[in-house]
Every structure is written in C-alpha cells, then in structure tokens.
Design a protein around this motif. Sequence first.
Motif, PDB file in Angstrom:
ATOM      1  N   MET A 119       0.821  -1.208   0.000  1.00  0.00           N
ATOM      2  CA  MET A 119       0.000   0.000   0.000  1.00  0.00           C
ATOM      3  C   MET A 119       0.855   1.258   0.000  1.00  0.00           C
ATOM      4  N   ARG A 120       2.057   1.157   0.515  1.00  0.00           N
ATOM      5  CA  ARG A 120       2.983   2.288   0.465  1.00  0.00           C
ATOM      6  C   ARG A 120       3.567   2.470  -0.929  1.00  0.00           C
ATOM      7  N   LEU A 121       4.000   1.347  -1.568  1.00  0.00           N
ATOM      8  CA  LEU A 121       4.652   1.432  -2.878  1.00  0.00           C
ATOM      9  C   LEU A 121       3.658   1.573  -4.021  1.00  0.00           C
ATOM     10  N   ARG A 122       2.533   0.855  -3.935  1.00  0.00           N
ATOM     11  CA  ARG A 122       1.573   0.740  -5.027  1.00  0.00           C
ATOM     12  C   ARG A 122       2.298   0.352  -6.325  1.00  0.00           C
ATOM     13  N   PRO A 123       2.960  -0.815  -6.313  1.00  0.00           N
ATOM     14  CA  PRO A 123       3.794  -1.194  -7.462  1.00  0.00           C
ATOM     15  C   PRO A 123       2.982  -1.449  -8.718  1.00  0.00           C
ATOM     16  N   ALA A 124       3.540  -1.047  -9.862  1.00  0.00           N
ATOM     17  CA  ALA A 124       2.888  -1.316 -11.144  1.00  0.00           C
ATOM     18  C   ALA A 124       2.904  -2.805 -11.458  1.00  0.00           C
ATOM     19  N   ILE A 125       3.987  -3.486 -11.070  1.00  0.00           N
ATOM     20  CA  ILE A 125       4.157  -4.912 -11.331  1.00  0.00           C
ATOM     21  C   ILE A 125       4.622  -5.588 -10.054  1.00  0.00           C
ATOM     22  N   THR A 126       4.034  -6.746  -9.735  1.00  0.00           N
ATOM     23  CA  THR A 126       4.541  -7.585  -8.655  1.00  0.00           C
ATOM     24  C   THR A 126       4.617  -9.017  -9.163  1.00  0.00           C
ATOM     25  N   ILE A 127       5.763  -9.650  -8.939  1.00  0.00           N
ATOM     26  CA  ILE A 127       5.970 -11.050  -9.301  1.00  0.00           C
ATOM     27  C   ILE A 127       6.181 -11.839  -8.024  1.00  0.00           C
ATOM     28  N   TRP A 128       5.400 -12.902  -7.858  1.00  0.00           N
ATOM     29  CA  TRP A 128       5.523 -13.815  -6.725  1.00  0.00           C
ATOM     30  C   TRP A 128       5.998 -15.166  -7.233  1.00  0.00           C
ATOM     31  N   TYR A 129       7.141 -15.641  -6.724  1.00  0.00           N
ATOM     32  CA  TYR A 129       7.654 -16.950  -7.141  1.00  0.00           C
ATOM     33  C   TYR A 129       7.149 -18.059  -6.233  1.00  0.00           C
ATOM     34  N   HIS A 130       6.733 -19.154  -6.879  1.00  0.00           N
ATOM     35  CA  HIS A 130       6.260 -20.355  -6.203  1.00  0.00           C
ATOM     36  C   HIS A 130       6.881 -21.572  -6.893  1.00  0.00           C
ATOM     37  N   GLN A 131       6.570 -22.734  -6.407  1.00  0.00           N
ATOM     38  CA  GLN A 131       6.873 -24.031  -7.007  1.00  0.00           C
ATOM     39  C   GLN A 131       5.690 -24.955  -6.683  1.00  0.00           C
ATOM     40  N   PRO A 132       5.564 -26.075  -7.380  1.00  0.00           N
ATOM     41  CA  PRO A 132       6.471 -26.715  -8.339  1.00  0.00           C
ATOM     42  C   PRO A 132       5.852 -26.918  -9.719  1.00  0.00           C
ATOM     43  N   LEU A 133       4.850 -26.144 -10.111  1.00  0.00           N
ATOM     44  CA  LEU A 133       4.034 -26.489 -11.274  1.00  0.00           C
ATOM     45  C   LEU A 133       4.693 -26.182 -12.608  1.00  0.00           C
ATOM     46  N   GLY A 134       5.606 -25.213 -12.638  1.00  0.00           N
ATOM     47  CA  GLY A 134       6.355 -24.978 -13.854  1.00  0.00           C
ATOM     48  C   GLY A 134       5.626 -24.211 -14.936  1.00  0.00           C
ATOM     49  N   PHE A 135       4.710 -23.320 -14.553  1.00  0.00           N
ATOM     50  CA  PHE A 135       4.084 -22.434 -15.533  1.00  0.00           C
ATOM     51  C   PHE A 135       3.742 -21.108 -14.871  1.00  0.00           C
ATOM     52  N   VAL A 136       3.205 -20.176 -15.658  1.00  0.00           N
ATOM     53  CA  VAL A 136       2.893 -18.829 -15.192  1.00  0.00           C
ATOM     54  C   VAL A 136       1.387 -18.702 -15.016  1.00  0.00           C
ATOM     55  N   PHE A 137       0.970 -18.188 -13.859  1.00  0.00           N
ATOM     56  CA  PHE A 137      -0.444 -17.941 -13.614  1.00  0.00           C
ATOM     57  C   PHE A 137      -0.851 -16.598 -14.223  1.00  0.00           C
ATOM     58  N   PRO A 138      -2.067 -16.485 -14.710  1.00  0.00           N
ATOM     59  CA  PRO A 138      -2.587 -15.169 -15.078  1.00  0.00           C
ATOM     60  C   PRO A 138      -2.801 -14.347 -13.805  1.00  0.00           C
ATOM     61  N   PRO A 139      -2.900 -13.032 -13.939  1.00  0.00           N
ATOM     62  CA  PRO A 139      -3.098 -12.181 -12.757  1.00  0.00           C
ATOM     63  C   PRO A 139      -4.529 -12.289 -12.235  1.00  0.00           C
ATOM     64  N   LEU A 140      -4.787 -13.228 -11.353  1.00  0.00           N
ATOM     65  CA  LEU A 140      -6.133 -13.486 -10.854  1.00  0.00           C
ATOM     66  C   LEU A 140      -6.695 -12.264 -10.134  1.00  0.00           C
ATOM     67  N   GLY A 141      -7.959 -11.970 -10.398  1.00  0.00           N
ATOM     68  CA  GLY A 141      -8.626 -10.867  -9.718  1.00  0.00           C
ATOM     69  C   GLY A 141      -8.497  -9.534 -10.404  1.00  0.00           C
ATOM     70  N   GLY A 142      -7.824  -9.479 -11.542  1.00  0.00           N
ATOM     71  CA  GLY A 142      -7.630  -8.217 -12.239  1.00  0.00           C
ATOM     72  C   GLY A 142      -6.252  -8.164 -12.852  1.00  0.00           C
ATOM     73  N   GLY A 143      -5.780  -6.953 -13.183  1.00  0.00           N
ATOM     74  CA  GLY A 143      -4.448  -6.817 -13.752  1.00  0.00           C
ATOM     75  C   GLY A 143      -4.425  -7.033 -15.246  1.00  0.00           C
ATOM     76  N   ASP A 144      -3.226  -6.933 -15.814  1.00  0.00           N
ATOM     77  CA  ASP A 144      -3.024  -6.995 -17.254  1.00  0.00           C
ATOM     78  C   ASP A 144      -2.507  -8.378 -17.634  1.00  0.00           C
ATOM     79  N   LEU A 145      -3.326  -9.144 -18.305  1.00  0.00           N
ATOM     80  CA  LEU A 145      -2.962 -10.496 -18.699  1.00  0.00           C
ATOM     81  C   LEU A 145      -1.732 -10.511 -19.601  1.00  0.00           C
ATOM     82  N   ALA A 146      -1.542  -9.463 -20.386  1.00  0.00           N
ATOM     83  CA  ALA A 146      -0.400  -9.425 -21.311  1.00  0.00           C
ATOM     84  C   ALA A 146       0.936  -9.444 -20.573  1.00  0.00           C
TER      85      ALA A 146
END
Length: 223
Positions: A119-146
Amino acid sequence: MIGRSVNGRAITVQRLGDPNSPRKALIVGNIHGDEAQGLRVLRAIRAAESDVHGVDLWMIDTVNPDGLRAHRRQNARGVDLNRNFGVGWRRTGARGSRYFAGPRAFSEPESRAVRKLVMRLRPAITIWYHQPLGFVFPPLGGGDLAVSRTYARLTSNSVRTPPGVRYTGTATMWQNRRLPDSTAFVVELPAAALTGGGIARHARAALAVATLGALAGRPGSGA
C-alpha cells in the motif's frame, strides 16, 4: 526491514534501480517455506544490478523466514500465508493443515508486513515466485494479462491455472483488487532445480516486465 515473522525473524526488502522513478515494481522470492527456488532468481537479479534501469525495484527474498528455515510451507503458527490475504479469504482447513488460512484475514504478522509495503509502494508490477508447477499464472482478480504472457514467452512457458482449483485469500488476488492500476501474478518454477541458464532466463524476464510492463495486448481479468 518491513516487519518480523511470528518467531521474530526480520522480513527485509532490498531496493535496486532508480529510486526517483515513478514506476515501482516488487519481486517476492518466497512465501511458502518449502518453495525456495525463487531465491535463486533474486540472486541473479542482484548480480545484474547494473542492468536495472527505469524502475524503482524492490525485492523481498522471503515473506516467511520461519517456514523457510524449517523447510515447510506454512509460517510458525501453521498458517498458509498465501491464503491469509483479505480478498476472497475464507476458512480453509485446520490449524497446521497445508492450506490453513488462519483465524481471519491478515491475522499473521508476515501478511500484514506485505500489506503495509504494497500500500505504500503501489507497485505497477509484482511477481511472486512459487513451485512446483512450472508455468505462469494469469493475474487473478484483475491486472493486465499481457504482462504474464510476456513473462511466459520470455521463459518458454505457458500461462494457465490448474483446472478445478478455487483460490482464496491469495496475495495476488488481494493486490489486483486493491490496486486496479497494477498487475500482480505468480510464476510457478518447476520442482527440479533449474540450470544456471534457466535461472538467468527468469531473471531477465522479471527485469523485462518490471521495467517495460506488457509489450502487447489489452488489460484482462485473467479469469
């Protein structure tokens, strides 16, 4: 330091790039303590610090230092921190079970520390790293799919969600709803350790989307 864990360990953030840039980005290496490969991507980004331009880049190695030390998914109170955020939160499982969401939204000091920083930064982009599925999730709940599609293309991955899974109380859902002008998405790294070249490819992709945003496409819900 942006906060402390249940057991008092520091949750720290490092800042790279241009602190005067109006474009803010956030990259989180680890929220589940047994999914540590994202920390390697952050180390690679630090090694390429001279390539970070045009963005005020903030990086958190781990939101869950207690879980990381114990090599377990949950925090020290047995809460899955990625089910503890305040959009779509609901009770899931019993304390200590794999997806236990906590007694209420933002019950945990770790998720509250993230909330305060975001809430302080209000970042334009945030990336969260997880494992182990090996693919990229779409931005659930909103955001730019591109944005997630660009990341996936740069790492030779696909953008998808597991069929039949209902996600509740996740960090990305909360961010995309609370900050409609930003995009938060998950990168699932594979279970097996990536090669050095694979890690470098993810680091370059992270810097590309953090710096440039989506290169094509229209905003979408990611549903």
